[in-house]
Design a protein around this motif. Structure first.
Motif, PDB file in Angstrom:
ATOM      1  N   UNK A 292       0.867  -1.272  -0.386  1.00 47.16           N
ATOM      2  CA  UNK A 292      -0.059   0.109   0.042  1.00 47.16           C
ATOM      3  C   UNK A 292       1.131   0.992  -0.107  1.00 47.16           C
ATOM      4  N   UNK A 293       0.469   2.010  -0.662  1.00 48.59           N
ATOM      5  CA  UNK A 293       1.412   3.110  -1.071  1.00 48.59           C
ATOM      6  C   UNK A 293       0.438   4.530   0.467  1.00 48.59           C
ATOM      7  N   UNK A 294       1.258   5.361   0.844  1.00 51.32           N
ATOM      8  CA  UNK A 294       0.921   6.307   2.013  1.00 51.32           C
ATOM      9  C   UNK A 294       1.669   7.269   1.700  1.00 51.32           C
ATOM     10  N   UNK A 295       0.605   8.149   2.363  1.00 46.20           N
ATOM     11  CA  UNK A 295       1.283   9.656   3.888  1.00 46.20           C
ATOM     12  C   UNK A 295       2.094   9.612   4.478  1.00 46.20           C
ATOM     13  N   UNK A 296       2.313   8.678   5.421  1.00 45.35           N
ATOM     14  CA  UNK A 296       2.836   8.653   6.451  1.00 45.35           C
ATOM     15  C   UNK A 296       2.402   6.546   6.918  1.00 45.35           C
ATOM     16  N   UNK A 374      -1.226  19.729  -0.971  1.00 41.77           N
ATOM     17  CA  UNK A 374       0.553  19.845  -0.215  1.00 41.77           C
ATOM     18  C   UNK A 374       1.611  19.105  -0.403  1.00 41.77           C
ATOM     19  N   UNK A 375       2.827  19.202  -0.074  1.00 46.36           N
ATOM     20  CA  UNK A 375       3.819  18.054  -0.330  1.00 46.36           C
ATOM     21  C   UNK A 375       4.595  17.452   0.152  1.00 46.36           C
ATOM     22  N   UNK A 376       4.867  15.928   0.591  1.00 40.64           N
ATOM     23  CA  UNK A 376       5.593  15.867   1.963  1.00 40.64           C
ATOM     24  C   UNK A 376       5.743  14.357   1.201  1.00 40.64           C
ATOM     25  N   UNK A 377       6.923  14.177   2.182  1.00 40.30           N
ATOM     26  CA  UNK A 377       7.511  12.204   1.267  1.00 40.30           C
ATOM     27  C   UNK A 377       5.951  11.810   1.624  1.00 40.30           C
ATOM     28  N   UNK A 378       6.211  11.020   0.250  1.00 34.58           N
ATOM     29  CA  UNK A 378       5.101   9.927   0.489  1.00 34.58           C
ATOM     30  C   UNK A 378       6.211   8.088   1.098  1.00 34.58           C
ATOM     31  N   UNK A 379       5.521   7.091   1.374  1.00 39.21           N
ATOM     32  CA  UNK A 379       6.322   6.343   1.691  1.00 39.21           C
ATOM     33  C   UNK A 379       5.368   4.594   0.497  1.00 39.21           C
ATOM     34  N   UNK A 380       6.297   3.962   1.076  1.00 36.62           N
ATOM     35  CA  UNK A 380       5.141   2.729   0.400  1.00 36.62           C
ATOM     36  C   UNK A 380       5.492   1.627   1.111  1.00 36.62           C
TER      37      UNK A 380
END
Length: 392
Positions: A292-296, A374-380
């Motif tokens: 799952x891709x995630x914002x946090x 918003x712009x901030x790092x994403x995570x897989x």
């Protein structure tokens, strides 16, 4: 003078009100005015005499109720912390949009008319598309905290979000899975009666189309469906290297469970709707290996996230999810914007939010770009041992 959260929560089936003031602090006029909300000083020295009304339209019931419950807890925690600070007291009203567009419109109309400075939500993109124009027409800022469908901020200049869009997260996820599992062919599945899942599907197919991966078939279903066996059997018969799915959690859980029951052991790649601890709680071992891709991600070691994790567990006795983190972060972003110019007037707040840059939050350093996204790092992430872990 140190201002604190002074009133207890009043909870009903449709609303939750947390107040930091008495009735004499009402800032709203009959026409939705927000007078008396320009203070003195700036930043930590900002003092606004009137309490600042913040609204939230959340799916506390209906199909997205699990997301809304997490958002409510994130907001409650942030509210209690912020009202311990000097200078600004927040009055938060949380209304249930029931996961329905019509109810979302009604809730937004109420907030526009009662002097609320800004609204967080609605939870679902479908509801947001219907309700956010009401806020924009009323010149009241609104911030999506889980709306990831494309085009949300195109609604108007008063519309923002701190949730990363599917277009920001899914391409990273697809690329990571292609590399990790050497994918050559996939089957795509999505619910075609929801704006959020349709938007996710569009990004998935666009990303796959730019790769060398062959899409063997595209299978559609309804967001209310719970029996996917025939669809999954059709997918299995094509022997894909993975199944890529855009669905809300209520469909994701039985889909994943039934896929494993049918002997489908290939990777299942989910969109943002899979970002919910219920996936592991309800699907159990079947959820293992879902990507799952995630914002946090809770594994982030930034100090704001570590403080959030500790405070959330102390208050609620559980670990938060992405939806709680985004809601919590949104209230801190609003506080940062209000204190920048020491004003909670709607037009001033709109301008201040648009200028937010590298604000430290549990999500990472958040900036608002020219499109009000918003712009901030994403995570897989990958489900491992019953928890979300970082794939890459």
């Amino acid at each position: 003078m140190k201002m604190k959260l002074r009133a207890a929560a009043v909870v009903s089936a449709s609303a939750l009100l947390l107040a930091g003031c008495s009735n004499s602090g009402d800032t709203g006029g009959s026409e939705g005015e927000t007078g008396g909300l320009v203070g003195t000083g700036s930043g930590e020295s900002c003092v606004i005499e009137s309490p600042v009304k913040v609204g939230a339209a959340l799916s506390l019931t209906g199909g997205a109720g699990s997301y809304g419950a997490s958002q409510q807890e994130g907001l409650e925690l942030a509210l209690a912390e912020l009202n311990e600070k000097d200078g600004v007291v927040y009055e938060l009203s949380i209304e249930d949009d029931a996961s329905e567009a019509r109810q979302g419109i009604s809730v937004m109309e109420t907030f526009v008319g009662n002097g609320t400075s800004i609204v967080l939500g609605p939870t679902l993109s479908n509801t947001a598309v219907a309700a956010m124009p009401i806020a924009n027409e009323g010149s009241m800022p609104v911030m999506g905290i889980s709306t990831t469908a494309g085009g949300i901020t195109d609604i108007g200049e008063y519309v923002f979000r701190d949730s990363l869009t599917e277009a920001q997260v899914i391409p990273q996820t697809i690329d990571a899975v292609i590399d990790e599992y050497d994918l050559k062919k996939v089957v795509v599945m999505y619910s075609n009666d929801d704006a959020f899942t349709e938007s996710g599907y569009e990004v998935m197919t666009e990303t796959l189309g730019e790769s060398d991966v062959e899409v063997l078939d595209t299978i559609t279903f309804s967001k209310a469906d719970t029996d996917f066996r025939s669809l999954l059997t059709a997918a299995k018969d094509q022997n894909p290297d993975a199944i890529v799915v855009s669905a809300l959690i209520e469909a994701a859980i039985p889909l994943v469970t039934q896929a494993r029951e049918l002997g489908i052991d290939q990777p299942i790649v989910g969109g943002n709707g899979f970002n919910n601890p219920k996936l592991m709680a309800d699907a159990g071992a079947a959820a293992e290996g879902v990507v799952v891709g995630a914002a946090w991600n809770s594994a982030s070691d930034n100090p704001e996230n570590q403080a959030f994790l500790a405070a959330y567990e102390e208050k609620f006795g559980a670990q938060p999810d992405q939806f709680a983190a985004q809601a919590y972060s949104a209230l801190y972003l609003i506080d940062e914007a209000i204190r920048t110019d020491c004003s909670a007037e709607r037009s001033d707040l709109r301008d201040s939010i648009a200028q937010l840059t590298d604000v430290p939050t549990p999500l990472g350093a958040v900036s608002i770009n020219a499109d009000r996204d918003a712009e901030h790092p994403a995570v897989v992430q990958i489900v491992k041992d019953g928890k979300f872990a970082v794939l890459r």
